[in-house]
Design a protein around this motif. Structure first.
Motif, PDB file in Angstrom:
ATOM      1  N   GLU A  23      68.309  64.386  76.806  1.00  0.00           N
ATOM      2  CA  GLU A  23      68.486  64.765  78.198  1.00  0.00           C
ATOM      3  C   GLU A  23      69.722  64.126  78.811  1.00  0.00           C
ATOM      4  OE1 GLU A  23      65.956  64.560  82.403  1.00  0.00           O
ATOM      5  OE2 GLU A  23      64.978  64.149  80.494  1.00  0.00           O
ATOM      6  N   GLU A  24      70.046  62.907  78.361  1.00  0.00           N
ATOM      7  CA  GLU A  24      71.184  62.210  78.970  1.00  0.00           C
ATOM      8  C   GLU A  24      72.526  62.869  78.634  1.00  0.00           C
ATOM      9  OE1 GLU A  24      69.736  59.363  75.598  1.00  0.00           O
ATOM     10  OE2 GLU A  24      68.889  60.870  76.933  1.00  0.00           O
ATOM     11  N   TYR A  25      72.524  63.838  77.701  1.00  0.00           N
ATOM     12  CA  TYR A  25      73.755  64.528  77.367  1.00  0.00           C
ATOM     13  C   TYR A  25      73.920  65.822  78.166  1.00  0.00           C
ATOM     14  CZ  TYR A  25      73.633  61.363  73.355  1.00  0.00           C
ATOM     15  OH  TYR A  25      73.582  60.254  72.549  1.00  0.00           O
ATOM     16  N   ALA A  26      73.098  66.017  79.162  1.00  0.00           N
ATOM     17  CA  ALA A  26      73.126  67.268  79.930  1.00  0.00           C
ATOM     18  C   ALA A  26      74.491  67.526  80.562  1.00  0.00           C
ATOM     19  CB  ALA A  26      72.043  67.241  81.009  1.00  0.00           C
ATOM     20  N   ASP A  27      75.188  66.464  80.968  1.00  0.00           N
ATOM     21  CA  ASP A  27      76.495  66.643  81.597  1.00  0.00           C
ATOM     22  C   ASP A  27      77.532  67.217  80.631  1.00  0.00           C
ATOM     23  OD1 ASP A  27      75.498  65.666  83.940  1.00  0.00           O
ATOM     24  OD2 ASP A  27      76.314  63.648  83.684  1.00  0.00           O
ATOM     25  N   TYR A  28      77.254  67.128  79.328  1.00  0.00           N
ATOM     26  CA  TYR A  28      78.211  67.599  78.331  1.00  0.00           C
ATOM     27  C   TYR A  28      77.650  68.773  77.536  1.00  0.00           C
ATOM     28  CZ  TYR A  28      79.314  62.784  79.458  1.00  0.00           C
ATOM     29  OH  TYR A  28      79.547  61.620  80.125  1.00  0.00           O
ATOM     30  N   ALA A  29      76.630  69.454  78.092  1.00  0.00           N
ATOM     31  CA  ALA A  29      75.954  70.514  77.355  1.00  0.00           C
ATOM     32  C   ALA A  29      76.903  71.634  76.953  1.00  0.00           C
ATOM     33  CB  ALA A  29      74.802  71.074  78.186  1.00  0.00           C
ATOM     34  N   ASP A  30      77.832  72.022  77.846  1.00  0.00           N
ATOM     35  CA  ASP A  30      78.751  73.108  77.526  1.00  0.00           C
ATOM     36  C   ASP A  30      79.685  72.718  76.378  1.00  0.00           C
ATOM     37  OD1 ASP A  30      80.085  71.232  79.053  1.00  0.00           O
ATOM     38  OD2 ASP A  30      80.570  72.603  80.697  1.00  0.00           O
ATOM     39  N   VAL A  31      80.173  71.472  76.406  1.00  0.00           N
ATOM     40  CA  VAL A  31      81.055  70.995  75.335  1.00  0.00           C
ATOM     41  C   VAL A  31      80.271  70.885  74.027  1.00  0.00           C
ATOM     42  CG1 VAL A  31      82.592  69.134  74.581  1.00  0.00           C
ATOM     43  CG2 VAL A  31      82.417  69.707  77.013  1.00  0.00           C
ATOM     44  N   TYR A  32      79.094  70.335  74.137  1.00  0.00           N
ATOM     45  CA  TYR A  32      78.238  70.125  72.970  1.00  0.00           C
ATOM     46  C   TYR A  32      77.948  71.449  72.274  1.00  0.00           C
ATOM     47  CZ  TYR A  32      74.671  67.306  70.592  1.00  0.00           C
ATOM     48  OH  TYR A  32      73.927  66.609  69.682  1.00  0.00           O
ATOM     49  N   CYS A  33      77.564  72.446  73.070  1.00  0.00           N
ATOM     50  CA  CYS A  33      77.257  73.766  72.536  1.00  0.00           C
ATOM     51  C   CYS A  33      78.489  74.401  71.909  1.00  0.00           C
ATOM     52  CB  CYS A  33      76.699  74.656  73.642  1.00  0.00           C
ATOM     53  SG  CYS A  33      76.299  76.329  73.113  1.00  0.00           S
ATOM     54  N   MET A  34      79.640  74.251  72.549  1.00  0.00           N
ATOM     55  CA  MET A  34      80.875  74.848  72.052  1.00  0.00           C
ATOM     56  C   MET A  34      81.208  74.329  70.656  1.00  0.00           C
ATOM     57  SD  MET A  34      84.612  75.011  73.891  1.00  0.00           S
ATOM     58  CE  MET A  34      84.657  73.242  74.244  1.00  0.00           C
ATOM     59  N   PHE A  35      81.095  73.031  70.449  1.00  0.00           N
ATOM     60  CA  PHE A  35      81.412  72.462  69.143  1.00  0.00           C
ATOM     61  C   PHE A  35      80.370  72.860  68.096  1.00  0.00           C
ATOM     62  CE2 PHE A  35      84.587  70.157  71.352  1.00  0.00           C
ATOM     63  CZ  PHE A  35      85.473  69.674  70.406  1.00  0.00           C
ATOM     64  N   ARG A  36      79.109  72.977  68.518  1.00  0.00           N
ATOM     65  CA  ARG A  36      78.080  73.427  67.594  1.00  0.00           C
ATOM     66  C   ARG A  36      78.327  74.864  67.137  1.00  0.00           C
ATOM     67  NH1 ARG A  36      72.821  71.381  67.351  1.00  0.00           N
ATOM     68  NH2 ARG A  36      72.872  69.109  67.302  1.00  0.00           N
ATOM     69  N   GLU A  37      78.981  75.649  67.970  1.00  0.00           N
ATOM     70  CA  GLU A  37      79.256  77.042  67.631  1.00  0.00           C
ATOM     71  C   GLU A  37      80.324  77.171  66.548  1.00  0.00           C
ATOM     72  OE1 GLU A  37      78.729  80.504  69.464  1.00  0.00           O
ATOM     73  OE2 GLU A  37      76.787  79.547  69.190  1.00  0.00           O
ATOM     74  N   MET A  38      81.132  76.149  66.348  1.00  0.00           N
ATOM     75  CA  MET A  38      82.160  76.208  65.316  1.00  0.00           C
ATOM     76  C   MET A  38      81.503  75.959  63.960  1.00  0.00           C
ATOM     77  SD  MET A  38      84.659  76.834  67.360  1.00  0.00           S
ATOM     78  CE  MET A  38      83.525  77.436  68.627  1.00  0.00           C
ATOM     79  N   SER A  39      81.743  76.841  63.001  1.00  0.00           N
ATOM     80  CA  SER A  39      81.008  76.784  61.729  1.00  0.00           C
ATOM     81  C   SER A  39      81.392  75.589  60.869  1.00  0.00           C
ATOM     82  CB  SER A  39      81.241  78.069  60.934  1.00  0.00           C
ATOM     83  OG  SER A  39      82.595  78.165  60.522  1.00  0.00           O
ATOM     84  N   ASP A  40      82.601  75.078  61.024  1.00  0.00           N
ATOM     85  CA  ASP A  40      83.077  74.001  60.169  1.00  0.00           C
ATOM     86  C   ASP A  40      82.214  72.754  60.330  1.00  0.00           C
ATOM     87  OD1 ASP A  40      85.247  72.690  58.486  1.00  0.00           O
ATOM     88  OD2 ASP A  40      85.262  71.436  60.284  1.00  0.00           O
TER      89      ASP A  40
END
Length: 448
Positions: A71-88
């Motif tokens: 939960e404490e990473y909520a402020d970075y959710a958009d960044v977190y998701c973006m990097f997870r979307e990269m397959s590498d």
């Protein structure tokens, strides 16, 4: 021999919406917070698969289905998701609370807690004294035999001196110890206090007068060095063993590190004119995203050029260790003993973000001097020997005879690691950090 293979996975992850969105445009986002803008720009310019995988900024900023680990990473959710979307697998975002751990992994060799700054063999004889630490301050010497600690003498009837030694250390609640040692024919008393000690990354030993140089990683800050640690240690080892006709280079278990340092160290072993390796790199050129090829050619004879080398590798010899090994084998035809290496022929750039997180992206494809890639396959040994002691014995024998030349190439089998699905299940950032540090070939960049 393998030409470059890049496998693109079609991945579905429950943490991010999978609606089809057009690829990124040349226009970098003007919306979103500073952390997101920085991270998006970083991926746009440096991530080698950005054209295929990076979507419009609005997709990540407005995605309603973002799921994160804590939960404490909520402020970075958009960044977190973006990097997870990269397959590498190596392209990762580490939030600010992991800054110190990531920084430690990137810049500094492991810290030994409650250490004397020395290593002992199974008979309690000193094998290595670190440049800085309690043992160096107390003027302990390689070859010193520990007879007793705090008046507890170790039984000569025991076959496990190490267990006795550790038992004495563990029973004491303070860190001050009195050692009784044998140096030559002299019995000496030496006092030392344990403390936290940064470990070296290069160790020198010998068997049958054959130098063995073990390199554990390629790191800037090591014991006694603050900038080019592993390279400075390696060059000191080459000077220490100057005059040797052959040398065993042990890179088993070496997970990699700084591309600058492993390149410099490989050049130390090559004659002038040799190309260590070739690199394709994605990076900005002005305001445009560009691909640049670099040829790393030695401009002078290296400090250790002219010797016969034998390499020891295993399945955990990765990334920068493989850059180093490929440079030596492709130029000098140095034989390899041990097991097939990890097979990481890609490199990453990393950048500190405005919120003191870390953004990491694969931006480099690495090739040997003949433009051949070993990525996902690894270097096949000329002499396959799984037992560590037997492999070392064989390497020394080959180094003494100086007749063998490399004939094996790259493995025909893909390392199963590269077939993993990055987003198969949400993993903790700590797990990603441990996995990521398994194979480092990195350099720092800054996003303007």
């Amino acid at each position: 021999m393998k030409i470059l293979l890049v496998i693109l996975f079609v991945i579905v992850w429950v943490g991010c919406s999978t609606d089809t969105v057009s690829n990124a445009t040349p226009m970098i986002t003007k919306t979103g917070d500073k952390e997101f803008n920085y991270a998006y720009t970083f991926l746009y310019y440096y991530y080698y698969l950005a054209e295929d995988e990076l979507k419009s900024s609005d997709y990540y900023l407005t995605n309603p289905d973002t799921v994160i680990d804590k939960e404490e990473y909520a402020d970075y959710a958009d960044v977190y998701c973006m990097f997870r979307e990269m397959s590498d697998l190596m392209t990762q975002y580490f939030p600010p609370d992991l800054f110190q751990k990531v920084n430690q992994a990137i810049t500094t060799s492991p810290v030994n807690t409650k250490s004397f700054g020395m290593e002992l063999d199974e008979n309690l004889r000193v094998k290595y004294v670190y440049r800085f630490g309690p043992a160096a301050t107390a003027e302990m010497k390689r070859g010193d035999q520990i007879l007793a600690v705090d008046s507890t003498f170790f039984s000569t009837d025991s076959t496990d001196f190490t267990e006795q030694y550790q038992s004495v250390l563990q029973k004491k609640t303070t860190d001050d110890f009195d050692f009784t040692i044998l140096r030559g024919k002299d019995t000496l008393k030496i006092s030392m206090t344990r403390e936290d000690v940064i470990s070296p990354t290069v160790y020198v030993d010998s068997i049958d007068n054959i130098p063995i140089i073990r390199v554990t990683e390629f790191t800037p800050i090591t014991n006694g060095f603050q900038n080019d640690g592993s390279a400075e240690e390696f060059e000191a080892a080459l000077k220490e063993t100057d005059g040797a006709k052959s040398t065993v280079l042990d890179l088993r278990g070496n997970p990699g590190g700084s591309t600058e340092l492993c390149t410099r160290m490989a050049m130390d072993l090559l004659p002038a004119g040799d190309t260590a390796f070739i690199q394709l790199e994605w990076k900005p050129k002005g305001t445009e995203r560009s691909i640049q090829a670099s040829y790393f050619v030695n401009d002078k004879d290296g400090l250790g050029s002219g010797r016969y080398y034998v390499l020891l590798l295993d399945g955990n010899s990765a990334s920068c260790a493989e850059i180093f090994a490929t440079a030596i084998t492709s130029n000098l035809k140095a034989p390899i003993v041990g097991e097939t290496s990890f097979g990481k022929g890609i490199g990453q750039v990393y950048s500190k973000t405005p919120e003191k997180g870390y953004a990491v992206a694969t931006s480099m494809l690495l090739f040997d001097k003949d433009s051949v890639s070993y990525h996902m396959f690894g270097l096949e040994p000329d002499f396959t020997i799984k037992n560590a002691d037997s492999a070392l014995t064989t390497a020394v024998k080959i180094a003494k005879e100086r007749k063998e030349k490399r004939t094996a190439g790259y493995s025909e089998r893909v390392n199963s690691y590269w077939l993993r699905v990055k987003r198969k299940a949400p993993e903790s950032v700590e797990e990603r950090l441990r996995d990521w540090t398994r194979g480092l070939a990195i350099q720092e960049v800054s996003v303007e």
